[in-house]
Design a protein around this motif. Structure first.
Motif, PDB file in Angstrom:
ATOM      1  N   PHE A 194     -55.054  -3.496  37.372  1.00 27.00           N
ATOM      2  CA  PHE A 194     -53.615  -3.349  37.195  1.00 27.00           C
ATOM      3  C   PHE A 194     -53.246  -3.186  35.725  1.00 27.00           C
ATOM      4  O   PHE A 194     -52.438  -2.340  35.369  1.00 27.00           O
ATOM      5  CB  PHE A 194     -52.889  -4.560  37.787  1.00 27.00           C
ATOM      6  N   PHE A 195     -53.852  -3.971  34.869  1.00 32.16           N
ATOM      7  CA  PHE A 195     -53.449  -3.935  33.461  1.00 32.16           C
ATOM      8  C   PHE A 195     -54.093  -2.776  32.706  1.00 32.16           C
ATOM      9  O   PHE A 195     -53.449  -2.131  31.886  1.00 32.16           O
ATOM     10  CB  PHE A 195     -53.784  -5.264  32.777  1.00 32.16           C
ATOM     11  N   ASP A 196     -55.359  -2.509  32.987  1.00 33.45           N
ATOM     12  CA  ASP A 196     -56.094  -1.557  32.151  1.00 33.45           C
ATOM     13  C   ASP A 196     -56.474  -0.268  32.867  1.00 33.45           C
ATOM     14  O   ASP A 196     -56.952   0.663  32.227  1.00 33.45           O
ATOM     15  CB  ASP A 196     -57.370  -2.216  31.630  1.00 33.45           C
ATOM     16  N   GLY A 197     -56.317  -0.214  34.165  1.00 37.90           N
ATOM     17  CA  GLY A 197     -56.648   1.012  34.875  1.00 37.90           C
ATOM     18  C   GLY A 197     -58.137   1.177  35.095  1.00 37.90           C
ATOM     19  O   GLY A 197     -58.938   0.304  34.747  1.00 37.90           O
ATOM     20  N   ALA A 198     -58.493   2.307  35.658  1.00 39.83           N
ATOM     21  CA  ALA A 198     -59.879   2.553  36.050  1.00 39.83           C
ATOM     22  C   ALA A 198     -60.646   3.372  35.018  1.00 39.83           C
ATOM     23  O   ALA A 198     -61.854   3.506  35.112  1.00 39.83           O
ATOM     24  CB  ALA A 198     -59.916   3.270  37.389  1.00 39.83           C
ATOM     25  N   ALA A 199     -59.947   3.920  34.042  1.00 42.79           N
ATOM     26  CA  ALA A 199     -60.615   4.815  33.088  1.00 42.79           C
ATOM     27  C   ALA A 199     -61.586   4.039  32.202  1.00 42.79           C
ATOM     28  O   ALA A 199     -61.344   2.880  31.857  1.00 42.79           O
ATOM     29  CB  ALA A 199     -59.584   5.520  32.227  1.00 42.79           C
TER      30      ALA A 199
ATOM     31  N   ARG B 110     -49.797   7.298  56.204  1.00 42.82           N
ATOM     32  CA  ARG B 110     -49.512   5.906  55.885  1.00 42.82           C
ATOM     33  C   ARG B 110     -49.799   5.007  57.079  1.00 42.82           C
ATOM     34  O   ARG B 110     -50.440   3.964  56.967  1.00 42.82           O
ATOM     35  CB  ARG B 110     -48.034   5.796  55.509  1.00 42.82           C
ATOM     36  N   LEU B 160     -62.126   1.591  44.550  1.00 44.28           N
ATOM     37  CA  LEU B 160     -61.276   2.425  43.713  1.00 44.28           C
ATOM     38  C   LEU B 160     -60.563   3.476  44.544  1.00 44.28           C
ATOM     39  O   LEU B 160     -59.383   3.768  44.320  1.00 44.28           O
ATOM     40  CB  LEU B 160     -62.110   3.084  42.612  1.00 44.28           C
ATOM     41  N   TRP B 162     -59.704   3.318  47.777  1.00 40.53           N
ATOM     42  CA  TRP B 162     -58.622   2.690  48.526  1.00 40.53           C
ATOM     43  C   TRP B 162     -57.480   2.305  47.594  1.00 40.53           C
ATOM     44  O   TRP B 162     -56.299   2.420  47.946  1.00 40.53           O
ATOM     45  CB  TRP B 162     -59.124   1.456  49.279  1.00 40.53           C
ATOM     46  N   SER B 163     -57.820   1.833  46.424  1.00 43.99           N
ATOM     47  CA  SER B 163     -56.777   1.453  45.475  1.00 43.99           C
ATOM     48  C   SER B 163     -55.928   2.653  45.103  1.00 43.99           C
ATOM     49  O   SER B 163     -54.694   2.563  45.021  1.00 43.99           O
ATOM     50  CB  SER B 163     -57.413   0.869  44.206  1.00 43.99           C
ATOM     51  N   ALA B 166     -53.615   3.487  47.899  1.00 46.72           N
ATOM     52  CA  ALA B 166     -52.554   2.488  47.990  1.00 46.72           C
ATOM     53  C   ALA B 166     -51.493   2.730  46.926  1.00 46.72           C
ATOM     54  O   ALA B 166     -50.289   2.643  47.197  1.00 46.72           O
ATOM     55  CB  ALA B 166     -53.140   1.087  47.844  1.00 46.72           C
ATOM     56  N   LEU B 167     -51.934   3.071  45.714  1.00 42.97           N
ATOM     57  CA  LEU B 167     -50.973   3.323  44.641  1.00 42.97           C
ATOM     58  C   LEU B 167     -50.133   4.564  44.929  1.00 42.97           C
ATOM     59  O   LEU B 167     -48.924   4.571  44.681  1.00 42.97           O
ATOM     60  CB  LEU B 167     -51.697   3.474  43.305  1.00 42.97           C
ATOM     61  N   VAL B 170     -47.438   3.563  47.344  1.00 44.80           N
ATOM     62  CA  VAL B 170     -46.373   2.750  46.753  1.00 44.80           C
ATOM     63  C   VAL B 170     -45.440   3.619  45.939  1.00 44.80           C
ATOM     64  O   VAL B 170     -44.216   3.565  46.090  1.00 44.80           O
ATOM     65  CB  VAL B 170     -46.967   1.644  45.847  1.00 44.80           C
ATOM     66  N   VAL B 171     -46.013   4.444  45.092  1.00 38.81           N
ATOM     67  CA  VAL B 171     -45.185   5.220  44.180  1.00 38.81           C
ATOM     68  C   VAL B 171     -44.353   6.255  44.936  1.00 38.81           C
ATOM     69  O   VAL B 171     -43.235   6.587  44.549  1.00 38.81           O
ATOM     70  CB  VAL B 171     -46.064   5.883  43.108  1.00 38.81           C
ATOM     71  N   ALA B 176     -39.765   2.679  46.582  1.00 38.50           N
ATOM     72  CA  ALA B 176     -39.506   3.068  45.201  1.00 38.50           C
ATOM     73  C   ALA B 176     -38.138   3.715  45.058  1.00 38.50           C
ATOM     74  O   ALA B 176     -37.696   3.967  43.959  1.00 38.50           O
ATOM     75  CB  ALA B 176     -40.586   4.024  44.737  1.00 38.50           C
ATOM     76  N   HIS B 189     -47.019   9.486  37.257  1.00 37.46           N
ATOM     77  CA  HIS B 189     -46.876   8.032  37.196  1.00 37.46           C
ATOM     78  C   HIS B 189     -48.039   7.327  37.861  1.00 37.46           C
ATOM     79  O   HIS B 189     -48.631   6.398  37.312  1.00 37.46           O
ATOM     80  CB  HIS B 189     -45.556   7.635  37.867  1.00 37.46           C
ATOM     81  N   ASP B 192     -51.253   7.865  35.842  1.00 34.91           N
ATOM     82  CA  ASP B 192     -51.256   6.987  34.669  1.00 34.91           C
ATOM     83  C   ASP B 192     -51.605   5.561  35.058  1.00 34.91           C
ATOM     84  O   ASP B 192     -52.422   4.906  34.416  1.00 34.91           O
ATOM     85  CB  ASP B 192     -49.867   6.995  33.999  1.00 34.91           C
ATOM     86  N   LEU B 193     -50.960   5.101  36.115  1.00 32.40           N
ATOM     87  CA  LEU B 193     -51.170   3.712  36.526  1.00 32.40           C
ATOM     88  C   LEU B 193     -52.622   3.503  36.946  1.00 32.40           C
ATOM     89  O   LEU B 193     -53.249   2.502  36.602  1.00 32.40           O
ATOM     90  CB  LEU B 193     -50.221   3.375  37.679  1.00 32.40           C
ATOM     91  N   PHE B 194     -53.165   4.459  37.663  1.00 25.17           N
ATOM     92  CA  PHE B 194     -54.540   4.304  38.138  1.00 25.17           C
ATOM     93  C   PHE B 194     -55.541   4.390  36.988  1.00 25.17           C
ATOM     94  O   PHE B 194     -56.468   3.588  36.901  1.00 25.17           O
ATOM     95  CB  PHE B 194     -54.856   5.371  39.188  1.00 25.17           C
ATOM     96  N   PHE B 195     -55.353   5.345  36.092  1.00 24.29           N
ATOM     97  CA  PHE B 195     -56.346   5.545  35.035  1.00 24.29           C
ATOM     98  C   PHE B 195     -56.166   4.568  33.880  1.00 24.29           C
ATOM     99  O   PHE B 195     -57.140   4.050  33.347  1.00 24.29           O
ATOM    100  CB  PHE B 195     -56.294   6.993  34.522  1.00 24.29           C
ATOM    101  N   GLY B 197     -53.643   1.877  33.699  1.00 25.78           N
ATOM    102  CA  GLY B 197     -53.083   0.565  33.957  1.00 25.78           C
ATOM    103  C   GLY B 197     -51.662   0.432  33.452  1.00 25.78           C
ATOM    104  O   GLY B 197     -51.073   1.383  32.948  1.00 25.78           O
TER     105      GLY B 197
END
Lengths: 207, 207
Positions: A194-199, B110, B160, B162-163, B166-167, B170-171, B176, B189, B192-195, B197
């Motif tokens: 969540f904080f740092d991402g997967a990269a 979904r 990763l 599944w995550s 899921a993201l 949500v987005v 939202a 968005h 960015d969040l996935f890669f 955080g």
DNA sequence: ATACCGACCGACTGACCGGTCGGTTTGAGT
DNA sequence: ACTCAAACCGACCGGTCAGTCGGTCGGTAT
């Protein structure tokens, strides 16, 4: 003036509580339509007539069960929200508290997140409101603090809150099998993600 | 030898397709138990007898509907998986293709992700397998490449994958609201969040 | 002891729904 | 034009289940 809340429940309260507990177990295991009122009554040690003495309908029992759950979770998470530390530390506390709950209650939370937005019924609004207070808004509060303090990047706290819950579910749920070992490892994993991402290289991306 | 696939369907095929389409619309709008075979038949312009001429049971119709959907999605995503570029670019392509689908098909995805792990029925295994091929494994393939090329940090590709799904949900989903504007903004968005955080400062965390 | 009341029982009902089946229609092949 | 099989119809059946209701029982106040 302020009467001490008696820990012993009246007979009626005790029976209601037993019915709600039985309903929770069954509704978590099977879905709403596949759980009959006879099953719930049987598991609670009453008959259907007894169940309907305490609850007006199957649907209102379902709503009561959820409200009961939301109240307990709300109280539980309040401590983590009110605690001091970075938002990461506070989210870790809240999540650890959640992971420490019995499986049944964690499963119920999953089920609720799944269904709350499509729920229809008389007390829909009350239910949605209570849920938002119980989980998403508490996480949102922490995230808002994180953004205010410059710990988190600018972003919609609501979306971030739901994203965080979704990631917790994925990492913790059974799809993940036992790829991740202990609960604390899983906790760190989801926080890292969540904080740092997967990269691998944090400078990547469009930001 | 290889017969040209006629674009025009036989009467039987056309009716089956109509029934499946009607079933998809209804199952997406309400849940399985709340959709009656009469409703599906009515929406498809046949009677219940006609429906049962084409499908052995309500459950097998449900399975057929999902398999049909998985096949189409599988084909759609194959292009993005096979395309060249960074894993971020390829995930963006796949997600853009997904977002371009009609709402009904996105909602179905979904619903499937929600239910696939608890589905019980005769063709459970076939269904789960087809779903994994249609979505999670295609994303996993891209993520594996990303890890191999050092673009993504070491981690379980399954989690990763599944995550990521899921993201996206949500987005994109209605929780939202309209906090994020256009589809392409939402896409950026979630990437960015996935890669990267949610943290403002990428050096945070325990890694 | 008696009266009362809330808690609980359990047989019953009415509606609903998945699935069946004998019959009718349609249309492609000859 | 005739044939025949596949497509389709719709009334019906059997089972299930939420909700009802008249009645019983155990405790409590008087």
């Amino acid at each position: 003036m302020t009467q001490i809340t008696t820990q012993t429940l009246s007979r009626s309260e005790a029976t209601s509580a037993r019915i709600i507990a039985a309903a929770r177990t069954l509704f978590v295991a099977r879905n709403y339509a596949d759980v009959t009122t006879d099953m719930i009554a049987g598991a609670a040690g009453v008959t259907k007539g007894g169940l309907y003495h305490h609850f007006a309908s199957k649907e209102s029992l379902y709503a009561s069960m959820m409200l009961d759950d939301f109240e307990r979770k709300h109280k539980l998470f309040e401590q983590a929200v009110a605690s001091s530390g970075t938002s990461r530390e506070r989210l870790a506390r809240l999540t650890r508290d959640f992971l420490a709950l019995p499986e049944e209650e964690r499963e119920l939370a999953r089920l609720v997140r799944r269904d709350i937005n499509t729920f229809t019924g008389n007390d829909r609004d009350r239910l949605v409101r209570a849920y938002q207070l119980a989980l998403p808004e508490q996480i949102e509060a922490i995230i808002r603090d994180g953004i205010r303090d410059g710990e988190l990047a600018q972003g919609d706290p609501r979306i971030l809150s739901w994203s965080f819950v979704a990631l917790v579910e994925v990492v913790v749920s059974q799809y993940a099998y036992d790829a991740l070992g202990s609960t604390s490892q899983r906790l760190e994993h989801v926080l890292d993600l969540f904080f740092d991402g997967a990269a691998a290289n944090p400078t990547g991306g469009t930001r």
